[in-house]
Design an enzyme around this catalytic site. Structure first.
Site, PDB file in Angstrom:
ATOM      1  N   GLU A 111       7.908   1.410 -24.437  1.00 20.39           N
ATOM      2  CA  GLU A 111       8.178   1.850 -25.799  1.00 20.39           C
ATOM      3  C   GLU A 111       8.907   0.763 -26.580  1.00 20.39           C
ATOM      4  O   GLU A 111       9.885   0.180 -26.112  1.00 20.39           O
ATOM      5  CB  GLU A 111       9.014   3.126 -25.805  1.00 20.39           C
ATOM      6  CG  GLU A 111       9.269   3.661 -27.200  1.00 20.39           C
ATOM      7  CD  GLU A 111       9.906   5.030 -27.223  1.00 20.39           C
ATOM      8  OE1 GLU A 111      10.020   5.598 -28.336  1.00 20.39           O
ATOM      9  OE2 GLU A 111      10.297   5.533 -26.159  1.00 20.39           O
ATOM     10  N   GLU A 143       7.731  13.828 -30.751  1.00 18.37           N
ATOM     11  CA  GLU A 143       9.107  13.767 -30.260  1.00 18.37           C
ATOM     12  C   GLU A 143      10.059  14.192 -31.368  1.00 18.37           C
ATOM     13  O   GLU A 143       9.884  13.833 -32.536  1.00 18.37           O
ATOM     14  CB  GLU A 143       9.440  12.343 -29.813  1.00 18.37           C
ATOM     15  CG  GLU A 143      10.835  12.197 -29.216  1.00 18.37           C
ATOM     16  CD  GLU A 143      11.115  10.786 -28.762  1.00 18.37           C
ATOM     17  OE1 GLU A 143      11.176  10.563 -27.551  1.00 18.37           O
ATOM     18  OE2 GLU A 143      11.250   9.893 -29.649  1.00 18.37           O
TER      19      GLU A 143
END
Length: 292
Positions: free
Chosen positions: A148, A242
Site C-alpha cells: 500500500e 475502507e
C-alpha cells in the site's frame, strides 16, 4: 459490470475470531461483497485455518495484511534487522496461504509511522530488493504480495504512484503489486486519475476511502470519479472499501491511525452505501470483470 469487492473489517469492527467473524462476513456477502480484509494478525498466535473455515462457511474470500514491527525494518542498514523483516514477511505469506487468501496487502516495505528524516536512496533499494524476493516466494505459494502506498505522515519511503512504480522496478520481481488508496492519494497526488493510470501496469488493489475516513459519499475526494477513471483506463482488478470510526475501534488502533473522530456509527450501513456508490459507476461499464 461485476466488480470484485472487498471490505475492510476494521470499519465494522469485528474481533478476528471465527465465532465473531462469521455473522459479519455473512452480512457483507448479502450486501454484495466478495472479500473481507483482515487487520495484520500475529501468525504465531492466530489459527489461520480456523479463520479460513469461517470465511469459507460464510462464502466470502479473505484478504490478509502484513506490517513490520520495530527491529524488522527491511530498509535498515543492519543486515540482521533486514533478515528479521524478511522472516516476518515470509511468515505472513505462510499465514495468508494457510488462511486461504490469495492476496497479502499492507506495508511490507518499512515501519509504519511518521519518518523523522528524509529516507535515502539506499533505504529505498534495500527495501525493494527484500520485498521483491518475498513477492517471488509468495507467488510460489499462490499469494499476491501487494504493498500500500501511504501518505507522508504514515511512511516516507513510497508516497506516490510514480514512486510505487519505481519501487516495483527496483524490486526486480514480476509478481509484486501496488495498492492505491484514495485517502492517501488525496494527500499526495496532484491528479488522482493520472496516478491511477501511472500505477495501472501493477495495480492490484484500488481502495476507496474518504478524506474524513467516513462514508464514501461525504468528503473532499471524488471517489466515484477516481473509480470511473480507473475503469476507463482499463482497470478490472479488486476494489476495496475502507473507513474508520474512533467509537468502533480499540483505542490503541485508533491512536496509531490518528482516528480522533467518529464519522459514522454503523459499519454495515456504511458498507451498503459504498456498494450503491460503486455500482452507480460500474453499471455504466458493460465489460467482464477480471479478478487478480
Amino acid at each position: 459490470m461485476r466488480t470484485d469487492l472487498a471490505f475492510h473489517l476494521a470499519a465494522l469492527p469485528v474481533a478476528p475470531d471465527p465465532a465473531s467473524l462469521r455473522p459479519a462476513l455473512e452480512a457483507l456477502r448479502e450486501i454484495g461483497y466478495d472479500r473481507a480484509v483482515l487487520p495484520p494478525l500475529d501468525p504465531t498466535t492466530t489459527d489461520a485455518r480456523a479463520l479460513g473455515r469461517a470465511f469459507r462457511d460464510a462464502g466470502v474470500e479473505p484478504v490478509a495484511m502484513v506490517g513490520l514491527a520495530p527491529g524488522q525494518d527491511v530498509s535498515s542498514t543492519d543486515p540482521d534487522e533486514r533478515a528479521a523483516g524478511r522472516a516476518a514477511l515470509l511468515a505472513a505469506v505462510e499465514f495468508a496461504a494457510a488462511l486461504g487468501a490469495d492476496q497479502l496487502n499492507g506495508v511490507p516495505y518499512g515501519l509504519f509511522g511518521k519518518p523523522g528524516t528524509v529516507p535515502d536512496a539506499g533505504a529505498f533499494h534495500r527495501s525493494a530488493r527484500e520485498v521483491g524476493l518475498v513477492a517471488d516466494r509468495a507467488a510460489d505459494r499462490g499469494v499476491h504480495l501487494t504493498f500500500e502506498v501511504l501518505n507522508r505522515y504514515e511512511q516516507g519511503l513510497v508516497n506516490t504512484a510514480a514512486q510505487a512504480m519505481d519501487y516495483v522496478a527496483a524490486s526486480g520481481s514480476a509478481h509484486l503489486g501496488i495498492h492505491l488508496d484514495t485517502f492517501h492519494m488525496g494527500i499526495e497526488e496532484s491528479d488522482l486519475a493520472a496516478a491511477v493510470r501511472t500505477a495501472l501496469p501493477r495495480l492490484r488493489y484500488l481502495e476507496l476511502g474518504q478524506s474524513g475516513r467516513g462514508d464514501l459519499g461525504t468528503g473532499a475526494i471524488d471517489v466515484a470519479g477516481v473509480l470511473e477513471a480507473a475503469l476507463t483506463a482499463g482497470y478490472r482488478g479488486r476494489v476495496g472499501v475502507e473507513a474508520f470510526s474512533r467509537r468502533l475501534l480499540p483505542s490503541p488502533v485508533a491512536d496509531a491511525l490518528a482516528i480522533w473522530r467518529s464519522p459514522y456509527d454503523d459499519g454495515l450501513a456504511l458498507a451498503r452505501s459504498a456498494v450503491r456508490l460503486i455500482r452507480a459507476v460500474t453499471d455504466r461499464f458493460d465489460v467482464p470483470s477480471m479478478q487478480s
